[in-house]
Scaffold this active site. Structure first.
Site, PDB file in Angstrom:
ATOM      1  N   THR A   1       0.873  -1.187   0.000  1.00  0.00           N
ATOM      2  CA  THR A   1       0.000   0.000   0.000  1.00  0.00           C
ATOM      3  C   THR A   1       0.910   1.238   0.000  1.00  0.00           C
ATOM      4  OG1 THR A   1      -0.211  -0.115   2.407  1.00  0.00           O
ATOM      5  CG2 THR A   1      -1.945  -1.148   1.115  1.00  0.00           C
TER       6      THR A   1
ATOM      7  N   GLU B   1       6.067   4.874   7.315  1.00  0.00           N
ATOM      8  CA  GLU B   1       5.702   5.978   6.424  1.00  0.00           C
ATOM      9  C   GLU B   1       6.548   7.212   6.680  1.00  0.00           C
ATOM     10  OE1 GLU B   1       1.123   4.570   5.582  1.00  0.00           O
ATOM     11  OE2 GLU B   1       1.503   6.014   7.166  1.00  0.00           O
TER      12      GLU B   1
ATOM     13  N   THR C   1      -0.242  -6.192  12.575  1.00  0.00           N
ATOM     14  CA  THR C   1      -0.434  -4.917  11.893  1.00  0.00           C
ATOM     15  C   THR C   1       0.160  -4.873  10.512  1.00  0.00           C
ATOM     16  OG1 THR C   1       1.491  -4.234  13.085  1.00  0.00           O
ATOM     17  CG2 THR C   1      -0.600  -3.523  13.908  1.00  0.00           C
TER      18      THR C   1
END
Lengths: 412, 412
Positions: free
Chosen positions: A164, A286, A201
């Site tokens: 993603t 991120e 996660t």
């Protein structure tokens, strides 16, 4: 360069990169673009184990809000005998109600029919935006096309199809020398945001051609997940979709018997593999520029866990890590916040081996050396609490402008 | 414009801005620059109550790592009879060991001598960087100069002298009409980062010329802190230095008797004052562009509290708030993470009155209206949990590039 490219993960001597890469014997994979991701990239992955007597084990997120594929797998699947994985990115199929459940079930049924297995032997996994209906037709079409291009070297496409916000694909193809013979161990994983284990996660699929009893697979996966995906945090956010699956084809003919030296060595390899993948997720956190490892020693098990999480998830500590600012007062504050009512707390703090705080009080240190150490790509913090007997660690990423940019504009 | 400039804080009818501003009768204050802050701005504040029979109450952070002034006040001060406050910014005097304690005690002694009160009637409060020795000489010199310029209108200088990363000073000067007569209520507060109450996470000094018994002051401050500073978060970080002090001079001659209508009205005014100051801290949250209020209803008290904190402290929710992105899936994920093992959780979620999720499933809604609502300066989220009986709220700021910039370079 070896797969084990972190000073924090020791590469076991009996483990090496597998020549030629690809999946262990008995496995085929593929990844295709099915227009679930707006980007048009690969977004549907398929993995099939051709061994009829394959064994498996799985672990899932503990969130109270579970994605449809997780709910369906927990209620319907034979987690000890999985043969197929259908995974998609671009849509988490979470908070999607009855429709989401129907899509996950229909996916199991369709994949089972195509692969010639039972529906409860099909794992489903999704990752992406929450609360948007998953397009069942696109998923089914993608799965069909993926089924037509399955191949032993398809692990790279599978790894890409589950990305993603990941900046790089996370995969490994290892060779493991066991006393009874050499086996292969491979994995494809994704994870960059909404990362804080309560355990995983992320998605992580692991394959081996060793022969494992399902109980052994479950035991080893459980232990290794606790030492890897359970010990990382990008943003302290437990996901709705986390799934880790270990599948064993037995195609190598090498049997890993319970409580054998083979099991010990295989476990060491799996442990190093999952820990390295976990560090890779943090490194790909991120927007991350730097990653940290906080080790907390002393006190009791609950205390070290709370302090380690508090430090690893402190936006102040993380922003300071990003800025290469050795502002250890924030570590002290985060530790204190995790242990209310214990003042005055006799904390010790060292950054990269340089003691900055002893028994709760700042101590003189080489400021220039500390500044240089804090500017590394991997920064280690050791926190000592009064008493002894407990120790834990958490790996975490920094907090950057890029993290904000990514997450301020995720759905817009 | 009224002091109560948030739609979330109702201004009581009997409360208004005090004409001419300044402190209530019986109080004088000052703020000076003592070179403790590198910027050269005001950094030492002094407040003196001239009434011999003044009463007071105080609340402190619950962190296990307590700053020296907090430790000294808890161990040495008469919290019900404070007459003087010495506050500094630029240095938290935390994790400073025996030297830090000595500085705080010496400050109490010196201020007591100058003001003609007992050392245990002197409050000390610090805010700023942790783990750096506080310069006792500069503080003493600043205190001396501040003592020479104390005045009834010195509250603005005091408010400025306690600012750190605050973008604006937080102060109020109110008039409160009680049945027995009109009294004054003023406050000076600071807080922008390292803000998450377990309770306060900031400094807040409140003065009134009403006559309060110390027990009444303690009761009212305790209740109002729980409804204000206990309900906000900038970054989920409990500070080492939080201090809130209420002092009553009695100079108005208006007595607020226990369980009287006066007490009720005074409590309403104090409640609105502290809640507005709390919202101002969130609005001034480091780098904040937008602020949110999450209301959680249903379930039980522990559950609503955990969900509200989880949503308010989620960097994903906060980054989405910053980007005006109505990405409610992150609210669902944060709620689920706070309530492990409860799946499937029948969550309801509304943003600015627009229902986006019902019984755990996304529902159709006016996307354009939602997008417009999410772009406001104050955004409200209501989360419904199964069951009823409990409700709570948390005010929180967004997560911005500016937050990262501020905190990546705090000490460098």
């Amino acid at each position: 360069m070896s797969f084990f490219a972190s000073r924090w993960i020791e590469e076991p001597e009996h483990v090496g990169d597998a020549e030629g890469g690809g999946l262990p014997a008995g496995f085929r994979a593929a990844g295709v673009a099915a227009q679930i991701k707006p980007s048009g990239g690969l977004d549907v992955g398929l993995l099939v184990c051709d061994a009829h007597d394959a064994t498996s084990a799985a672990r899932f997120t503990r969130s109270g809000v579970l994605a449809a594929p997780v709910l369906v797998m927990q209620e319907r699947s034979r987690l000890d005998a999985l043969r197929v994985i259908v995974a998609n990115s671009g849509n988490a199929n979470a908070a999607t109600g009855a429709h989401g459940i129907e899509v996950a079930v229909a996916t199991q049924d369709a994949a089972a029919g195509a692969a010639g297995v039972e529906p409860e032997q099909v794992a489903v996994a999704s990752t992406g935006v929450i609360g948007v209906p998953l397009d069942a037709e696109r998923l089914a079409a993608g799965m069909g096309r993926a089924g037509a291009v399955l191949r032993p070297g398809g692990d790279g496409d599978l790894a890409e199809a589950i990305m993603t916000t990941d900046a790089f694909a996370k995969q490994a193809s290892l060779s493991v020398a066991l006393p009874s013979g050499t086996v292969r161990l491979s994995a494809q994983a994704k994870g960059a945001g909404m990362i804080q284990p309560g355990f995983a996660t992320m998605l992580c699929f692991v394959q081996t051609d060793a022969a494992l009893q399902a109980e052994t697979a479950d035991l080893l996966l459980g232990v290794c997940v606790r030492r890897s995906f359970d010990r990382i945090s990008v943003d302290g956010q437990l996901s709705t979709n986390d799934t880790a699956i270990l599948m064993a084809s037995g195609a190598s003919g090498v049997r890993v018997a319970p409580e054998s030296e083979d099991e010990l060595r295989f476990g060491e390899a799996l442990d190093a593999l999952l820990r390295m993948l976990a560090v890779m997720m943090v490194r790909d956190g991120e927007g991350a520029k730097r990653i940290g490892r906080v080790v907390v020693r002393g006190g009791h098990a609950d205390g070290v866990e709370r302090v380690a999480r508090s430090v690893a998830n402190s936006p102040l500590v993380k922003a300071a890590l990003h800025g290469a600012d050795p502002n250890w007062g924030r570590i002290a504050a985060a530790a204190g916040a995790a242990l209310p009512g214990t003042a005055p707390l006799g904390l010790d703090i060292a950054i990269e081996g340089i003691t900055v705080c002893s028994d709760g009080e700042g101590v003189e240190h080489d400021v220039e050396a500390l500044r240089a150490a804090a500017a590394g790509v991997e920064v280690e913090y050791v926190v000592g609490l009064p008493g002894d007997g407990a120790e834990t660690e958490v790996f975490f990423s920094d907090l950057s402008h890029q993290y904000v940019t990514i997450n301020a504009e995720y759905t817009t």
